[in-house]
Design a protein around this motif. Structure first.
Motif, PDB file in Angstrom:
ATOM      1  N   UNK A 116       0.771  -1.235   0.088  1.00 14.06           N
ATOM      2  CA  UNK A 116       0.024  -0.002  -0.029  1.00 14.06           C
ATOM      3  C   UNK A 116       0.922   1.263  -0.080  1.00 14.06           C
ATOM      4  N   UNK A 117       0.599   2.549  -0.597  1.00 14.39           N
ATOM      5  CA  UNK A 117       1.155   3.439  -0.569  1.00 14.39           C
ATOM      6  C   UNK A 117       2.001   4.072   0.745  1.00 14.39           C
ATOM      7  N   UNK A 118       1.170   3.720   1.726  1.00  9.92           N
ATOM      8  CA  UNK A 118       1.369   4.251   3.008  1.00  9.92           C
ATOM      9  C   UNK A 118       2.444   3.346   3.943  1.00  9.92           C
ATOM     10  N   UNK A 119       2.797   2.109   3.312  1.00 11.95           N
ATOM     11  CA  UNK A 119       3.336   1.253   4.025  1.00 11.95           C
ATOM     12  C   UNK A 119       5.006   1.714   4.239  1.00 11.95           C
ATOM     13  N   UNK A 120       5.553   1.450   5.207  1.00 11.46           N
ATOM     14  CA  UNK A 120       6.902   1.770   5.557  1.00 11.46           C
ATOM     15  C   UNK A 120       7.874   0.941   4.406  1.00 11.46           C
ATOM     16  N   UNK A 121       8.802   1.928   3.803  1.00 11.14           N
ATOM     17  CA  UNK A 121       9.831   1.181   2.963  1.00 11.14           C
ATOM     18  C   UNK A 121      10.517   0.092   3.389  1.00 11.14           C
ATOM     19  N   UNK A 122      10.903   0.238   4.949  1.00 12.69           N
ATOM     20  CA  UNK A 122      11.550  -1.152   5.518  1.00 12.69           C
ATOM     21  C   UNK A 122      10.643  -2.102   5.615  1.00 12.69           C
ATOM     22  N   UNK A 123       9.230  -1.996   5.885  1.00 12.48           N
ATOM     23  CA  UNK A 123       8.257  -2.856   5.876  1.00 12.48           C
ATOM     24  C   UNK A 123       8.121  -3.746   4.520  1.00 12.48           C
ATOM     25  N   UNK A 124       8.125  -2.995   3.503  1.00 15.27           N
ATOM     26  CA  UNK A 124       8.098  -3.490   2.265  1.00 15.27           C
ATOM     27  C   UNK A 124       9.178  -4.224   1.951  1.00 15.27           C
ATOM     28  N   UNK A 125      10.548  -3.614   2.260  1.00 15.20           N
ATOM     29  CA  UNK A 125      11.658  -4.601   1.970  1.00 15.20           C
ATOM     30  C   UNK A 125      11.600  -6.026   2.811  1.00 15.20           C
ATOM     31  N   UNK A 126      11.339  -5.946   3.878  1.00 14.65           N
ATOM     32  CA  UNK A 126      10.952  -7.301   4.633  1.00 14.65           C
ATOM     33  C   UNK A 126      10.029  -8.140   4.000  1.00 14.65           C
ATOM     34  N   UNK A 127       8.855  -7.574   3.510  1.00 13.33           N
ATOM     35  CA  UNK A 127       8.041  -8.392   2.812  1.00 13.33           C
ATOM     36  C   UNK A 127       8.690  -9.042   1.402  1.00 13.33           C
ATOM     37  N   UNK A 128       9.251  -8.209   0.710  1.00 12.72           N
ATOM     38  CA  UNK A 128       9.883  -8.441  -0.435  1.00 12.72           C
ATOM     39  C   UNK A 128      11.071  -9.562  -0.208  1.00 12.72           C
ATOM     40  N   UNK A 129      11.716  -9.420   1.096  1.00 10.52           N
ATOM     41  CA  UNK A 129      12.679 -10.390   1.461  1.00 10.52           C
ATOM     42  C   UNK A 129      12.109 -11.944   1.742  1.00 10.52           C
ATOM     43  N   UNK A 130      10.931 -11.924   2.576  1.00 12.02           N
ATOM     44  CA  UNK A 130      10.281 -12.891   3.192  1.00 12.02           C
ATOM     45  C   UNK A 130       9.535 -13.604   1.748  1.00 12.02           C
ATOM     46  N   UNK A 131       9.169 -13.054   0.829  1.00  9.79           N
ATOM     47  CA  UNK A 131       8.539 -13.647  -0.314  1.00  9.79           C
ATOM     48  C   UNK A 131       9.404 -14.080  -1.529  1.00  9.79           C
ATOM     49  N   UNK A 132      10.740 -13.624  -1.332  1.00  6.16           N
ATOM     50  CA  UNK A 132      11.703 -13.738  -2.371  1.00  6.16           C
ATOM     51  C   UNK A 132      11.494 -13.137  -3.862  1.00  6.16           C
ATOM     52  N   UNK A 133      10.739 -11.816  -3.608  1.00  8.67           N
ATOM     53  CA  UNK A 133      10.372 -10.909  -4.877  1.00  8.67           C
ATOM     54  C   UNK A 133      11.338  -9.876  -5.004  1.00  8.67           C
ATOM     55  N   UNK A 134      11.328  -9.502  -6.167  1.00 12.07           N
ATOM     56  CA  UNK A 134      12.434  -8.023  -6.614  1.00 12.07           C
ATOM     57  C   UNK A 134      11.608  -6.815  -6.905  1.00 12.07           C
ATOM     58  N   UNK A 135      10.219  -7.321  -7.091  1.00 16.01           N
ATOM     59  CA  UNK A 135       9.404  -6.146  -7.622  1.00 16.01           C
ATOM     60  C   UNK A 135       8.059  -6.454  -6.850  1.00 16.01           C
ATOM     61  N   UNK A 136       7.383  -5.191  -6.582  1.00 12.24           N
ATOM     62  CA  UNK A 136       6.262  -5.398  -5.797  1.00 12.24           C
ATOM     63  C   UNK A 136       5.387  -4.044  -6.287  1.00 12.24           C
ATOM     64  N   UNK A 137       4.048  -4.374  -6.892  1.00  8.93           N
ATOM     65  CA  UNK A 137       2.861  -3.564  -7.328  1.00  8.93           C
ATOM     66  C   UNK A 137       2.503  -2.828  -6.246  1.00  8.93           C
ATOM     67  N   UNK A 138       2.260  -1.501  -6.052  1.00  6.64           N
ATOM     68  CA  UNK A 138       1.674  -0.685  -5.098  1.00  6.64           C
ATOM     69  C   UNK A 138       0.326  -0.241  -5.557  1.00  6.64           C
ATOM     70  N   UNK A 139      -0.471  -0.445  -4.619  1.00  6.41           N
ATOM     71  CA  UNK A 139      -2.053  -0.294  -4.639  1.00  6.41           C
ATOM     72  C   UNK A 139      -2.336   1.230  -5.218  1.00  6.41           C
ATOM     73  N   UNK A 140      -3.214   1.374  -5.913  1.00  8.29           N
ATOM     74  CA  UNK A 140      -3.498   2.891  -6.298  1.00  8.29           C
ATOM     75  C   UNK A 140      -5.046   2.907  -5.792  1.00  8.29           C
ATOM     76  N   UNK A 141      -5.823   4.032  -6.370  1.00  5.83           N
ATOM     77  CA  UNK A 141      -6.989   4.288  -5.673  1.00  5.83           C
ATOM     78  C   UNK A 141      -8.035   3.162  -6.869  1.00  5.83           C
TER      79      UNK A 141
END
Length: 137
Positions: free
Chosen positions: A90-115
């Motif tokens: 989500x756009x308001x998610x902290x960058x550090x939290x997104x980094x952990x989510x990417x690491x845990x899922x083993x992904x390098x790209x994450x779409x960010x929800x819009x309206x």
């Protein structure tokens, strides 16, 4: 992206580093066309569109894997290469939290929800790494 003099922190919202617009393709696009799109746009992944929004993601790694394993890039389609387990931010998610989510899922790209369920942007491991390895103080 923030101005070069602005320091982005890991607790800042991911919207500060996401890229928009996001490249997308239909499921029937050939792997060769995908590779050309990635190269032309200088990006690492494209979303695969379905009737009601993204149904998958194809990365440069997916195309290279297909090529290295003998796949015919003119016959393989986005649907053959895509990962359907999208990890979202989500756009308001902290960058550090997104980094952990990417690491845990083993992904390098994450779409960010819009309206209204749209895609607002995309964040890659490169943008995340830029924050963590930012300029020395």
């Amino acid at each position: 992206m923030p101005a070069e003099t602005e320091r982005v922190r890991t607790d800042d919202p991911v919207r500060r580093v996401m890229r928009a617009p996001v490249a997308s393709v239909t499921a029937d696009r050939s792997a060769r066309e995908l590779a050309e799109e990635l190269l032309a746009d200088e990006i690492g992944a494209v979303l695969v569109d379905g009737t009601h929004g993204p149904v998958g993601i194809v990365s440069e790694r997916d195309v290279i894997t297909a090529l290295a394993t003998g796949g015919d890039l003119d016959r393989l389609q986005a649907a053959d290469l895509m990962s359907t387990e999208l990890v979202w931010a989500d756009p308001q998610d902290a960058i550090g939290d997104v980094a952990r989510r990417m690491h845990d899922a083993g992904v390098r790209h994450v779409p960010v929800r819009g309206t209204s369920g749209t895609v607002g942007g995309m964040v890659s491991v490169r943008e995340i790494l830029d924050v963590f390895a930012g300029p020395a103080d």
